[in-house]
Scaffold this motif. Structure first.
Motif, PDB file in Angstrom:
ATOM      1  N   ASP A 175       0.862  -1.175   0.000  1.00 16.24           N
ATOM      2  CA  ASP A 175       0.000   0.000   0.000  1.00 16.24           C
ATOM      3  C   ASP A 175       0.907   1.236   0.000  1.00 16.24           C
ATOM      4  O   ASP A 175       1.591   1.503   0.984  1.00 16.24           O
ATOM      5  N   PRO A 176       0.942   1.995  -1.118  1.00 21.75           N
ATOM      6  CA  PRO A 176       1.909   3.100  -1.205  1.00 21.75           C
ATOM      7  C   PRO A 176       1.700   4.152  -0.118  1.00 21.75           C
ATOM      8  O   PRO A 176       2.673   4.676   0.425  1.00 21.75           O
ATOM      9  N   ALA A 177       0.448   4.447   0.222  1.00 18.67           N
ATOM     10  CA  ALA A 177       0.209   5.465   1.247  1.00 18.67           C
ATOM     11  C   ALA A 177       0.734   4.991   2.593  1.00 18.67           C
ATOM     12  O   ALA A 177       1.415   5.723   3.314  1.00 18.67           O
ATOM     13  N   GLU A 178       0.450   3.737   2.905  1.00 19.75           N
ATOM     14  CA  GLU A 178       0.882   3.183   4.192  1.00 19.75           C
ATOM     15  C   GLU A 178       2.417   3.170   4.286  1.00 19.75           C
ATOM     16  O   GLU A 178       2.980   3.492   5.326  1.00 19.75           O
TER      17      GLU A 178
ATOM     18  N   ALA B  35      -1.123   8.383  -5.957  1.00 20.84           N
ATOM     19  CA  ALA B  35      -1.837   9.467  -6.634  1.00 20.84           C
ATOM     20  C   ALA B  35      -2.338  10.476  -5.612  1.00 20.84           C
ATOM     21  O   ALA B  35      -3.181  10.164  -4.779  1.00 20.84           O
ATOM     22  N   LEU B  36      -1.787  11.700  -5.692  1.00 19.20           N
ATOM     23  CA  LEU B  36      -2.166  12.721  -4.703  1.00 19.20           C
ATOM     24  C   LEU B  36      -3.624  13.144  -4.855  1.00 19.20           C
ATOM     25  O   LEU B  36      -4.245  13.618  -3.910  1.00 19.20           O
ATOM     26  N   SER B  37      -4.172  12.954  -6.063  1.00 19.36           N
ATOM     27  CA  SER B  37      -5.557  13.365  -6.281  1.00 19.36           C
ATOM     28  C   SER B  37      -6.539  12.300  -5.820  1.00 19.36           C
ATOM     29  O   SER B  37      -7.740  12.548  -5.732  1.00 19.36           O
ATOM     30  N   ASP B  38      -6.023  11.127  -5.497  1.00 13.43           N
ATOM     31  CA  ASP B  38      -6.871  10.025  -5.047  1.00 13.43           C
ATOM     32  C   ASP B  38      -7.495  10.379  -3.695  1.00 13.43           C
ATOM     33  O   ASP B  38      -6.806  10.764  -2.758  1.00 13.43           O
ATOM     34  N   ALA B  39      -8.813  10.237  -3.596  1.00 11.47           N
ATOM     35  CA  ALA B  39      -9.501  10.581  -2.352  1.00 11.47           C
ATOM     36  C   ALA B  39      -9.007   9.731  -1.190  1.00 11.47           C
ATOM     37  O   ALA B  39      -8.886  10.216  -0.062  1.00 11.47           O
ATOM     38  N   ALA B  40      -8.693   8.462  -1.466  1.00 14.63           N
ATOM     39  CA  ALA B  40      -8.230   7.580  -0.393  1.00 14.63           C
ATOM     40  C   ALA B  40      -6.875   8.033   0.135  1.00 14.63           C
ATOM     41  O   ALA B  40      -6.619   7.992   1.347  1.00 14.63           O
ATOM     42  N   VAL B  41      -6.005   8.502  -0.760  1.00 15.45           N
ATOM     43  CA  VAL B  41      -4.687   8.980  -0.326  1.00 15.45           C
ATOM     44  C   VAL B  41      -4.843  10.248   0.513  1.00 15.45           C
ATOM     45  O   VAL B  41      -4.183  10.421   1.548  1.00 15.45           O
ATOM     46  N   GLN B  42      -5.752  11.130   0.062  1.00 17.27           N
ATOM     47  CA  GLN B  42      -5.986  12.352   0.838  1.00 17.27           C
ATOM     48  C   GLN B  42      -6.540  12.022   2.214  1.00 17.27           C
ATOM     49  O   GLN B  42      -6.157  12.619   3.221  1.00 17.27           O
TER      50      GLN B  42
ATOM     51  N   LEU C 279      -4.413   3.244  12.872  1.00 19.82           N
ATOM     52  CA  LEU C 279      -3.625   3.314  11.639  1.00 19.82           C
ATOM     53  C   LEU C 279      -4.368   2.738  10.433  1.00 19.82           C
ATOM     54  O   LEU C 279      -3.888   2.837   9.310  1.00 19.82           O
ATOM     55  N   ALA C 280      -5.548   2.171  10.659  1.00 22.52           N
ATOM     56  CA  ALA C 280      -6.363   1.736   9.520  1.00 22.52           C
ATOM     57  C   ALA C 280      -6.671   2.925   8.610  1.00 22.52           C
ATOM     58  O   ALA C 280      -6.939   2.748   7.422  1.00 22.52           O
ATOM     59  N   ILE C 281      -6.564   4.132   9.177  1.00 25.53           N
ATOM     60  CA  ILE C 281      -6.849   5.339   8.394  1.00 25.53           C
ATOM     61  C   ILE C 281      -5.843   5.502   7.253  1.00 25.53           C
ATOM     62  O   ILE C 281      -6.097   6.205   6.282  1.00 25.53           O
ATOM     63  N   GLN C 282      -4.680   4.830   7.363  1.00 25.99           N
ATOM     64  CA  GLN C 282      -3.655   4.983   6.321  1.00 25.99           C
ATOM     65  C   GLN C 282      -3.851   4.037   5.144  1.00 25.99           C
ATOM     66  O   GLN C 282      -3.147   4.137   4.155  1.00 25.99           O
ATOM     67  N   ALA C 283      -4.768   3.095   5.255  1.00 24.39           N
ATOM     68  CA  ALA C 283      -4.904   2.085   4.207  1.00 24.39           C
ATOM     69  C   ALA C 283      -5.608   2.672   2.987  1.00 24.39           C
ATOM     70  O   ALA C 283      -6.600   3.383   3.114  1.00 24.39           O
ATOM     71  N   THR C 284      -5.043   2.382   1.822  1.00 25.82           N
ATOM     72  CA  THR C 284      -5.696   2.852   0.598  1.00 25.82           C
ATOM     73  C   THR C 284      -6.003   1.721  -0.370  1.00 25.82           C
ATOM     74  O   THR C 284      -6.731   1.907  -1.321  1.00 25.82           O
ATOM     75  N   VAL C 285      -5.413   0.552  -0.152  1.00 26.36           N
ATOM     76  CA  VAL C 285      -5.737  -0.586  -1.028  1.00 26.36           C
ATOM     77  C   VAL C 285      -6.192  -1.756  -0.165  1.00 26.36           C
ATOM     78  O   VAL C 285      -5.865  -1.838   1.011  1.00 26.36           O
TER      79      VAL C 285
ATOM     80  N   TRP D  38     -12.256   4.986   8.940  1.00 28.60           N
ATOM     81  CA  TRP D  38     -12.786   6.008   9.856  1.00 28.60           C
ATOM     82  C   TRP D  38     -13.233   5.404  11.173  1.00 28.60           C
ATOM     83  O   TRP D  38     -13.108   6.000  12.229  1.00 28.60           O
ATOM     84  N   ARG D  39     -13.758   4.193  11.102  1.00 30.84           N
ATOM     85  CA  ARG D  39     -14.157   3.545  12.357  1.00 30.84           C
ATOM     86  C   ARG D  39     -12.941   3.273  13.221  1.00 30.84           C
ATOM     87  O   ARG D  39     -12.976   3.394  14.440  1.00 30.84           O
TER      88      ARG D  39
END
Lengths: 251, 511
Positions: free
Chosen positions: A50-53, A135-142, A209-215, A225-226
């Protein structure tokens, strides 16, 4: 309230090393993510992480520095008995706690707001070299980036609460790092899959840290969010208990 | 009493008279013991789920398809291997776990894909009967490790590399001469090379000799922490089979040794005639049992999970033992009474290290004993460990905690502030393990567990690592990149460096 806030701010900024700790939050966040991205070795079939993580792995380290900032903010008062003066000046103890919490939350949010984008921007080209697109424009990455800042703030709040309960920075740090790291290790070490997932769902660090997951969100023990809400509950709980004890106990 | 003895006694008095310090140590011990009682449960009784025990006393895997004849006295078997093929589990992600299970049924391929695991084995074997765990020697071709000569589960010797195929067949020969079994290989059946010889002590006069095929579990890492393992199947074609010695004849009996009941059709061991030879199909392994992804059950290391929680407490106590002196200004009195600052530091290290070692030793011994019994009572299979290994884990855990406390003392003396020092030590000792267990790629995680003080957790490794068993030898499975003594030495180096640094700073700085 403004006066109380200002006095807490003065106490924070005049404490030795306070600013350097905030600089360390940024440095450690960026360095941790960069080191993880740099050591990433992928199989011939391509990277699957997961690149964001990965680019935000540094948060796992910098949260410890955030805990120091928050623990010293409270523990320092008890160490020097400054707490007597503070409470004499602000007899409404809860108000003092709110002001202290607000100052800590503010400075940690500021440090996080610098650290997280820096970590993402440093990690991004390193991951691109390995075929992972962030992808910085990806909502999940934001969401992952914004959520990581909130994560650090919640860690600070949790530590303030624990430090008020413990009235000692050393004990508070021990408790908070146990809650974060040791709880996560114990949860991870449980061989029973169901129990492991249940523990990871309530452990403040793994849930938050689940908030960091994007894939691969389906494989998470708890939705992003939970998960952050679980950490928020821990932080709120510690502040409430801290507030009650602060009112009830002699300083 | 010598000067240092008196100094140590002074420090001991300071240690024990601060309320909470001894209590924290007792809590550390209690936590280690408490977390040994895992809420896990399983379906094993003390007699089932166990694995066969090999001739050298270790637990082994012993399941394979065996086509055999008796052999009395000396004799030999020769055969040519012309193909090795196999089936691997379905690609991960192609279907959910439940779907896979449902799909594997009689007739269908169950979604399995063609392929051979590197340690799939096909060859010749001499074995003391057909019971599991008995002594044996075998020469074999493998999926990816060339020709091997193995005996008694743990011994493995390499022959020529290369895979078996129609165009590159392998001739194998196994000869019994008394207690000595010799394995040979050849590419043409004319020029033979010896792969190795095995001494099987106490091999009876009559043994079983024949062909075998087996194929171990396929293990795969799923992400950083998860893993999956599933059975595989191998099939091998043998021809030009010749036998010498008493018991040779045209009749062969086939048997799937150690095949669990309810094995799906396609994974069952079997043999079919093919030309003047046979095709054998088999699944399982003839190898030492391992913990983790490729194994069954949990390792004793599991019972020491509480060490992490105990470690945090020990680190807090170790740090505050030093920083507390600064907090109360006690340091000035201390240094007035003992102007040789380095010796004062050493006395503190002896006290905090000694107390921690005793607490760690006792609680680890109790945790291993009670935790193991509780797991067994709950029906969880625990891989056995030898007594020396168990003692190494217990004494090692005590020593690990003691040296970590000294490290905390040293860093506390350098930083003089407890919050920063405690965080530094916990980040150095606990976090690397967590990161290696969760987010970090395997290589980075192993690297961290080599250079940080967390390397010392290697003293808790109970399972042995075997080159001839494919497994995920990761921290999550209870395996460490360094041997236990080297891992412990890394922690000692850190603690030594911290004490030295603290000694220098103490002398240079004004208290």
């Amino acid at each position: 309230m403004t006066g109380v806030l200002r006095s807490e701010w003065t106490k924070f900024r005049s404490a030795p090393g306070a600013v350097w700790l905030l600089v360390a939050v940024v440095a450690v966040t960026v360095a941790g993510g960069a080191a993880t991205a740099a050591t990433l070795r992928c199989p011939s079939t391509g990277c699957t992480g997961d690149p964001a993580e990965i680019s935000l792995t540094g948060i796992q380290l910098s949260q410890a520095v955030v805990a120091i900032v928050a623990a010293l903010m409270v523990g320092g008062e008890y160490r020097t008995n400054m707490i007597h003066t503070t409470l004499a000046a602000t007899p409404q103890r809860i108000r003092m706690l709110i002001a202290k919490t607000a100052v800590v939350a503010g400075v940690v949010a500021l440090a996080g707001a610098v650290a997280v984008p820096a970590g993402v921007l440093v990690g991004r080209p390193m991951l691109a070299d390995r075929g992972l697109t962030l992808a910085l424009s990806d909502a999940a990455v934001q969401r992952a980036a914004f959520g990581s800042v909130l994560y650090l703030v919640l860690i600070a709040l949790l530590t303030v609460g624990v430090a008020v309960i413990a009235r000692d920075a050393a004990a508070a740090i021990g408790v908070v790092l146990s809650l974060l790291y040791v709880f996560a290790i114990l949860a991870q070490m449980v061989p029973d899959a169901e129990l492991r997932e249940n523990l990871r769902e309530i452990a403040p660090m793994t849930a938050g840290l689940a908030i960091q997951a994007t894939v691969d969100l389906a494989s998470l023990p708890v939705s992003p969010w939970r998960g952050l809400a679980v950490l928020a509950a821990w932080a709120f709980g510690s502040l409430v208990v801290g507030g009650v004890l602060l009112k009830a106990r002699d300083a | 009493m010598t000067g240092f003895g008196r100094l140590t006694r002074t420090e001991w008095t300071k240690f024990r008279t601060v309320r909470g310090r001894l209590a924290a140590m007792l809590v550390a011990g209690g936590v280690i013991l408490g977390l040994a009682l895992s809420p896990m449960s399983g379906t094993c009784t003390r007699d089932t789920c166990g694995q066969p025990v090999g001739p050298e006393g270790e637990q082994v895997r012993d399941s394979f398809y065996f086509l055999h004849q008796p052999l009395t006295g000396d004799g030999a078997i020769t055969a040519r291997l012309t193909s090795m093929t196999g089936l691997l589990p379905p690609e991960p992600g192609s279907a959910s776990e439940d779907d896979e299970r449902a799909a594997i049924g009689p007739g269908g391929s169950g979604g399995m894909r063609p392929g051979l695991v590197p340690w799939a084995k096909a060859g010749l074997i001499v074995k003391d009967g057909t019971g599991q765990g008995t002594t044996y020697a075998a020469v074999m071709a493998t999926g990816g490790h060339g020709v091997r000569m193995q005996h008694d589960y743990v011994h493995d010797r390499a022959g020529q590399p290369g895979a078996v195929s129609d165009t590159a067949p392998r001739w194998l020969r196994l000869t019994r001469d008394g207690d000595t079994i010799t394995g040979e290989e050849s590419t043409d059946g004319v020029i033979w090379t010896t792969v190795g010889a095995a001494e099987l002590d106490g091999l009876p006069a009559t043994v079983r000799i024949g062909l075998f095929v087996t194929s171990p579990q396929h293990v795969e890492a799923l992400g950083a922490a998860g893993s999956a393992s599933a059975p595989t199947v191998a099939a091998a074609t043998f021809d030009a089979i010749t036998r010498t010695g008493a018991g040779a004849g045209p009749g062969w009996s086939g048997e799937a040794i150690g095949e669990p009941p309810g094995t799906p059709e396609q994974e069952r061991g079997r043999h079919e005639p093919a030309g003047d030879g046979f095709v054998l199909t088999g699944s399982g392994d003839i190898a030492p049992a391992v913990a983790g992804a490729a194994g069954l059950g949990v390792s004793v290391t599991q019972t020491l999970a509480g060490t992490f929680a105990g470690l945090v407490l020990v680190v807090v106590v170790g740090t505050v033992f030093m920083t507390g002196e600064y907090r109360r200004g006690m340091i000035r009195t201390t240094l007035a009474a003992s102007p040789r600052r380095g010796r004062m530091l050493l006395a503190k290290a002896v006290v905090v290290g000694g107390v921690t070692f005793v607490v760690g030793l006792v609680s680890a011994a109790a945790a291993v004993t009670i935790g193991r019994e509780s797991l067994l009572d709950n029906g969880v299979y625990v891989l056995p460990v030898s007594t020396p290994t168990a003692w190494r884990m217990i004494v090692g855990t005590g020593a690990l905690l003691a040296v970590a406390a000294v490290l905390a003392l040293g860093i506390g003396a350098m930083l003089r502030r407890s919050a920063g020092a405690i965080t530094a030590v916990i980040v150095l000792t606990v976090l690397p393990y967590l990161l290696a267990l969760t987010v970090l790629p395997a290589t980075a995680g192993q690297w961290l567990l080599r250079v940080t003080p967390a390397a010392a957790f290697a003293v808790q490794q109970s399972a042995k690592q075997y080159a001839q068993v494919e497994n995920l030898y990761t921290p999550a499975g209870g395996y460490f990149p360094l041997p236990w003594w080297a891992g412990f030495a890394v922690l000692c180096l850190w603690a030594g460096a911290a004490l030295a640094g603290a000694g220098v700073l103490l002398r240079r700085r004004d208290a």
